[in-house]
Design a protein around this motif. Sequence first.
Motif, PDB file in Angstrom:
ATOM      1  N   ASP A  18     -27.102  30.005 -25.613  1.00 25.66           N
ATOM      2  CA  ASP A  18     -27.516  28.709 -26.163  1.00 25.66           C
ATOM      3  C   ASP A  18     -27.479  28.733 -27.685  1.00 25.66           C
ATOM      4  OD1 ASP A  18     -27.935  27.696 -23.603  1.00 25.66           O
ATOM      5  OD2 ASP A  18     -30.076  28.201 -23.612  1.00 25.66           O
ATOM      6  N   GLU A  21     -23.852  28.613 -28.888  1.00 25.85           N
ATOM      7  CA  GLU A  21     -23.310  27.257 -28.788  1.00 25.85           C
ATOM      8  C   GLU A  21     -23.810  26.378 -29.936  1.00 25.85           C
ATOM      9  OE1 GLU A  21     -21.081  24.111 -27.491  1.00 25.85           O
ATOM     10  OE2 GLU A  21     -21.019  26.161 -26.713  1.00 25.85           O
ATOM     11  N   LEU A  22     -25.098  26.449 -30.211  1.00 24.33           N
ATOM     12  CA  LEU A  22     -25.675  25.663 -31.299  1.00 24.33           C
ATOM     13  C   LEU A  22     -25.082  26.060 -32.653  1.00 24.33           C
ATOM     14  CD1 LEU A  22     -27.777  23.632 -32.390  1.00 24.33           C
ATOM     15  CD2 LEU A  22     -29.375  25.548 -32.499  1.00 24.33           C
ATOM     16  N   SER A  25     -21.126  25.296 -32.845  1.00 18.95           N
ATOM     17  CA  SER A  25     -20.871  23.851 -32.919  1.00 18.95           C
ATOM     18  C   SER A  25     -21.232  23.301 -34.291  1.00 18.95           C
ATOM     19  CB  SER A  25     -21.671  23.112 -31.845  1.00 18.95           C
ATOM     20  OG  SER A  25     -21.268  23.495 -30.561  1.00 18.95           O
ATOM     21  N   THR A  26     -22.381  23.702 -34.791  1.00 20.68           N
ATOM     22  CA  THR A  26     -22.836  23.226 -36.105  1.00 20.68           C
ATOM     23  C   THR A  26     -21.894  23.687 -37.208  1.00 20.68           C
ATOM     24  OG1 THR A  26     -25.124  23.233 -35.338  1.00 20.68           O
ATOM     25  CG2 THR A  26     -24.763  23.215 -37.727  1.00 20.68           C
TER      26      THR A  26
END
Length: 100
Positions: A18, A21-22, A25-26
Amino acid sequence: MLARGSGQRLLVAVGDRDAVELLTSTLELAGYRTGAAASGAEVARRLAEHPYDLVVIDAELPGLDDLAPGGRLEPALPAAGPAAGRLRVPRPAGARTRRR
């Protein structure tokens, strides 16, 4: 205004999917190219495959000690160029470890 990336390559070495992914993506939205690794061995493999401008490493990454000077994987790491950097973010004091 925040500075934006202009295609620099960042390797996110974090064991929590998680969080990966955060972060990726950011960072991609901010203009960076990202890669991800979930262990010290994978960090060494990815660094051998591609040059990265910065490596962000989870202080609790499995196999992290293998990357330290004198560690089992340290000889596999490419020599860092003058612009390369590594950022190791320690877990804040008192923070609880999240079970994976």
